[in-house]
Write a protein that holds these residues in place. Structure first.
Motif, PDB file in Angstrom:
ATOM      1  N   VAL A  48      50.114   4.384 118.386  1.00 51.90           N
ATOM      2  CA  VAL A  48      50.429   4.736 119.901  1.00 51.90           C
ATOM      3  C   VAL A  48      49.441   3.353 119.955  1.00 51.90           C
ATOM      4  O   VAL A  48      50.531   3.112 120.920  1.00 51.90           O
ATOM      5  N   ARG A  49      48.799   3.044 119.427  1.00 48.26           N
ATOM      6  CA  ARG A  49      48.284   1.292 119.851  1.00 48.26           C
ATOM      7  C   ARG A  49      48.764   0.321 119.160  1.00 48.26           C
ATOM      8  O   ARG A  49      49.397  -1.053 119.694  1.00 48.26           O
ATOM      9  N   LYS A  60      52.646   4.216 126.219  1.00 51.83           N
ATOM     10  CA  LYS A  60      51.213   4.347 125.507  1.00 51.83           C
ATOM     11  C   LYS A  60      50.160   5.279 126.528  1.00 51.83           C
ATOM     12  O   LYS A  60      49.351   5.110 125.699  1.00 51.83           O
ATOM     13  N   ASN A  75      51.824  -6.140 118.115  1.00 52.45           N
ATOM     14  CA  ASN A  75      50.926  -5.401 119.330  1.00 52.45           C
ATOM     15  C   ASN A  75      49.333  -6.005 118.592  1.00 52.45           C
ATOM     16  O   ASN A  75      48.636  -4.808 118.847  1.00 52.45           O
TER      17      ASN A  75
END
Length: 473
Positions: free
Chosen positions: A144-145, A156, A228
Motif C-alpha cells: 500500500v505504501r 492508498k 514511491n
C-alpha cells in the motif's frame, strides 16, 4: 442507480457484509470473487441506504448524484454486471469466526503489508490473542505504501484501516527487524506460539532476452519502488533522457508506470510521489511510452477499471495498435475492454499530450544497445522492427522470494502450504501463500482462511511450544 462502485475498489468486501440487501457482488463465497476485477452493485436490488459507503476502506462507493465526470463510465459498468447476476439470498453469508478456546495465544506476523495487517486483524478478533507485526523496513504497510501509484491516493486510503488495526488491544510492531538477519525463524518459534509469514512477492519475473543486462533495462517493480520512495529503490531511476520508454507487459503495473511517466509532473506534485522522483520527472524528455502485449486486446492483463481510469485522463493520448475482434461471444469484461479500445480514435485529448501506445500481438526479441539501452527489437504482425528507446522496463509479473528455514516452490514462487498451514507452528498468507494474484482486499479472505487453520491448531493443542504441527515432517 443509487450507488456506484468506482475505480478505487480494492476488493476488501467489507461493503458486502455491510449491505443489508446483498446487492454487492461477487461475495467472497461466490466462485468468481478471487478473479473479479472489482466488485459491482446490482442497481435493481440496492435500496440506497448508504451502509456500504462508510464500510468501504478506500472511498470507492459513491452515490450516483455525486459522481465526478471521470467516474461516470462506472455507472454502465456496474449496471452491466448487475444485469448478469442471477438470484441470490437476501443477505450475504458472513464467515463464521472460530473462537479461541485457549486462554492466550501469541503470534508473530512477518510482513506489514495488506496480507499481514488483515491477518493481524483476524487474529485480534479473538480475546486473548497478542500479535507482533515484524517488518524489515522502518515504515509499515508494504504494498500500500510502496506499490500503489501515487496518483491513486484513494487506493492508498486503505492505510487508514490499517491504522485502526494498529490501535487494537494486543497489537504491537517490531519495525526495522529482518528475519534471517536480526532474528531467526527458530528464535521466533521460541518466543511465539506461532509464526505467520506475509512477506509477499518482492521480486519480478526475469526477461530472458539478449541485451537485458544493459544499463537502462530494468524492472518496472524497481521503478514503482523508486517513485514511491521505497528505501531499497532510491537510486533506481529509469533512464529518461530519450523521448520513448518501452514497457514489456500489459498488466496494471505496466499501465501504472506508463501513466506516471506520461503525466505532467506538476499534476503529480500534490500526490505522495517521492521528491527525488518528482525532480527527475520534471527533467524527463519522455513523450511516449509503448507497452508490448504478447497477446491480443481481449486477453490484456490490465483490468477494465484501470483502463477506464486512464481513458478519463484528457492529458494523456492513448493509442491501440494491432487490435482484433475474435469471433464468437466474449466475457462482459473483455467485451467492454475491446469496446473502449476501439473507440480510442474518437477521444479528445489536450494539445501536446504525452502518449501511451498499447501494442498488442507484439513480443520483444532483443534489447538493443552497446554501452546502454538504445532500443528494443520486436516481432509483430508486420514482422520484425527495431524501436528506439531510452529505457526498457519489464513488467511481466511478480515472484516470491525464499524465506530462511522454510520450504519453497521456486517455480511458483510460494511456500508450499495447505490453506496457509506450512508445519511446525508456521503459516503463510498473501502472495507468498497463493502467488501474486488478486488485489489488496483479496488478502482479507486469504487471511481469514489462514487464521482459521491457525486457531483450529491452537484449540487442538498443536501450538504448544515444543510440539510439532500436523504438517511437519
Amino acid at each position: 442507480m443509487p450507488h456506484v462502485i468506482t475505480q478505487a475498489c480494492c476488493g476488501d468486501a467489507s461493503c458486502v457484509f455491510a449491505c443489508p440487501v446483498n446487492c454487492i457482488h461477487p461475495t467472497p463465497d461466490e466462485p468468481d470473487f478471487g478473479t473479479a476485477e472489482m466488485l459491482y452493485i446490482d442497481a435493481a436490488t440496492c435500496v440506497d441506504c448508504g451502509a456500504c459507503v462508510s464500510a468501504c476502506p478506500v472511498g470507492a462507493i459513491v452515490p450516483h448524484t455525486k459522481l465526478t465526470p471521470d467516474q461516470l463510465p462506472f455507472v454502465e459498468i456496474n449496471d452491466v454486471f448487475g444485469e448478469s447476476f442471477t438470484s441470490y439470498p437476501p443477505q450475504a453469508p458472513v464467515p463464521a469466526i472460530t473462537p479461541l478456546t485457549q486462554p492466550s495465544l501469541s503470534v508473530a506476523v512477518v510482513g506489514s503489508g495488506p496480507a499481514g495487517m488483515y491477518a493481524a486483524d483476524e487474529l485480534l478478533k479473538r480475546p486473548g490473542v497478542r500479535v507482533t507485526v515484524i517488518d524489515r523496513l522502518e515504515k509499515p504497510y508494504g504494498l500500500v505504501r510502496y506499490g500503489v501509484a501515487p496518483d491513486h491516493q484513494s487506493t492508498k486510503d486503505v492505510a487508514k484501516l490499517f491504522a485502526k488495526i494498529e490501535r487494537e488491544r494486543g497489537f504491537s510492531y517490531r519495525l526495522g527487524v529482518e528475519v534471517g538477519r536480526d532474528v531467526t525463524h527458530a528464535e521466533l518459534l521460541e518466543e511465539f506460539d506461532a509464526v505467520l509469514y506475509a512477506s509477499g512477492a518482492s521480486t519480478d519475473r526475469p526477461l530472458d532476452l539478449p541485451g537485458v543486462d544493459l544499463p537502462g533495462c530494468t524492472s518496472a517493480t524497481d521503478v514503482v519502488g523508486w517513485y514511491n520512495g521505497h528505501p531499497d529503490h532510491v537510486d533506481d531511476a529509469p533512464h529518461l533522457s530519450g523521448e520513448r520508454v518501452v514497457v514489456v507487459g500489459a498488466g496494471n503495473v505496466a499501465l501504472d508506470v506508463a501513466r506516471i511517466l506520461a503525466t505532467d509532473p506538476e499534476r503529480l506534485a500534490g500526490t505522495s510521489i517521492a521528491p527525488h522522483a518528482l525532480e527527475a520527472l520534471r527533467a524527463s524528455n519522455v513523450r511516449e511510452v509503448v507497452l508490448l502485449a504478447r497477446r491480443g486486446a481481449v486477453d490484456a492483463a490490465f483490468t477494465l477499471p484501470e483502463l477506464v481510469g486512464l481513458l478519463g485522463r484528457s492529458d494523456i493520448e492513448v493509442v491501440a495498435e494491432n487490435l482484433d475482434r475474435p469471433d464468437g461471444p466474449l466475457h462482459i469484461t473483455r467485451q467492454r475492454k475491446l469496446d473502449a479500445l476501439e473507440a480510442l480514435p474518437d477521444r479528445v485529448v489536450d494539445l501536446g499530450a504525452r502518449r501511451i501506445v498499447l501494442r498488442f500481438h507484439t513480443s520483444p526479441t532483443a534489447v538493443l544497445g552497446e554501452e546502454r539501452v538504445a532500443g528494443i527489437r520486436v516481432e509483430g504482425p508486420g514482422g520484425s522492427e527495431d524501436l528506439e528507446a531510452a529505457a526498457v522496463l519489464r513488467a511481466i509479473g511478480y515472484h516470491g522470494v525464499a524465506l530462511p528455514d522454510l520450504p519453497f516452490d521456486e517455480a511458483r514462487g510460494v511456500v508450499p502450504n495447505d490453506r496457509g498451514r506450512v508445519g511446525d507452528r508456521t503459516y503463510v498468507v498473501g502472495w507468498i501463500k497463493r502467488g501474486p494474484t488478486g488485489f489488496i482486499g483479496t488478502n482479507k479472505t486469504c487471511a481469514q482462511e489462514t487464521v482459521e487453520q491457525l486457531v483450529q491448531d491452537a484449540n487442538a493443542g498443536l501450538l504448544a511450544r515444543g510440539k510439532t504441527s500436523v504438517l511437519a515432517s
